[in-house]
Design a protein around this motif. Structure first.
Motif, PDB file in Angstrom:
ATOM      1  N   TYR A   1     -42.259   8.344   5.657  1.00 56.94           N
ATOM      2  CA  TYR A   1     -41.936   7.831   6.997  1.00 56.94           C
ATOM      3  C   TYR A   1     -41.713   8.987   7.966  1.00 56.94           C
ATOM      4  N   GLN A   2     -41.965   8.742   9.233  1.00 55.45           N
ATOM      5  CA  GLN A   2     -41.800   9.757  10.278  1.00 55.45           C
ATOM      6  C   GLN A   2     -40.673   9.337  11.219  1.00 55.45           C
ATOM      7  N   THR A   3     -39.909  10.297  11.659  1.00 55.27           N
ATOM      8  CA  THR A   3     -38.888  10.036  12.675  1.00 55.27           C
ATOM      9  C   THR A   3     -38.647  11.298  13.484  1.00 55.27           C
TER      10      THR A   3
ATOM     11  N   GLU B   1     -36.258   7.861  16.953  1.00 50.35           N
ATOM     12  CA  GLU B   1     -37.570   7.311  17.276  1.00 50.35           C
ATOM     13  C   GLU B   1     -38.253   7.079  15.937  1.00 50.35           C
ATOM     14  N   ILE B   2     -38.301   5.819  15.511  1.00 51.36           N
ATOM     15  CA  ILE B   2     -38.788   5.476  14.177  1.00 51.36           C
ATOM     16  C   ILE B   2     -39.497   4.133  14.250  1.00 51.36           C
ATOM     17  N   ASP B   3     -40.622   4.031  13.574  1.00 52.74           N
ATOM     18  CA  ASP B   3     -41.424   2.806  13.592  1.00 52.74           C
ATOM     19  C   ASP B   3     -40.890   1.831  12.548  1.00 52.74           C
TER      20      ASP B   3
ATOM     21  N   SER C   1     -41.772  -1.471  12.886  1.00 49.57           N
ATOM     22  CA  SER C   1     -42.562  -2.661  13.208  1.00 49.57           C
ATOM     23  C   SER C   1     -43.014  -3.435  11.972  1.00 49.57           C
TER      24      SER C   1
ATOM     25  N   ARG D   1     -34.959  -5.450   9.573  1.00 52.34           N
ATOM     26  CA  ARG D   1     -34.723  -4.335  10.497  1.00 52.34           C
ATOM     27  C   ARG D   1     -33.233  -4.184  10.772  1.00 52.34           C
TER      28      ARG D   1
END
Length: 159
Positions: free
Chosen positions: A86-88, A111-113, A115, A122
């Motif tokens: 995962y990216q943040t 800032e993390i996806d 979705s 969530r």
């Protein structure tokens, strides 16, 4: 992280703080208001005023430390649900109060996806992540507790 231990018969203000083991940290002066920070593990960081160019100001280091600590503390919770890749990006952009020369608020903004998660998952993940930060982020816990900062000690070399 430090643990608080209570000395039998001590008053609350006499409670001892047992420090965790830490590697030595220090800064060395390079020139006018510029320093290099070092750790015994070989890490280094350039520090100085913004006008010095590619350096961190001490206030920027405080913000970066808070953001990194929040990220590290919540990493397992996010990786478990989103995957290890995962990216943040975590920003701490609150302005300095110039009149008081301090940061009155420091807000971690992830800032993390998320979705791929439904609303319930969530919300659950964000609750778990915040709990992880509240429990394990030493920098945030230190700031929230209002760490005591004794006066600087000035030692002269012998000789």
């Amino acid at each position: 992280m430090t643990e608080q231990t209570t000395t039998p018969g001590a008053t609350p203000t006499e409670d001892a703080v047992t420090p965790s083991p830490t590697d030595p940290l220090w800064v060395e002066r390079n020139g006018t208001r510029t320093y290099t920070g070092f750790s015994a593990r070989g890490a280094r960081v350039e520090i100085g005023p913004a006008s010095a160019g590619a350096v961190f100001t001490p206030g920027e280091l405080l913000k970066v430390a808070l953001a990194a600590c929040a990220g590290m503390s919540s990493d397992r919770a996010f990786a478990r649900r989103l995957g290890d890749d995962y990216q943040t990006t975590i920003r701490v952009e609150d302005p300095k109060d110039m009149a008081e020369d301090r940061y009155p608020v420091l807000t971690e903004k992830f800032e993390i996806d998320l979705s791929a998660l439904d609303d319930e998952d969530r919300a659950k993940l964000l609750t778990i992540a915040q709990r992880s930060i509240d429990k394990a982020c030493t920098v945030g816990r230190t700031l929230k507790a209002g760490a005591r900062i004794p006066d600087a000690q000035f030692n002269q070399p012998e000789g």
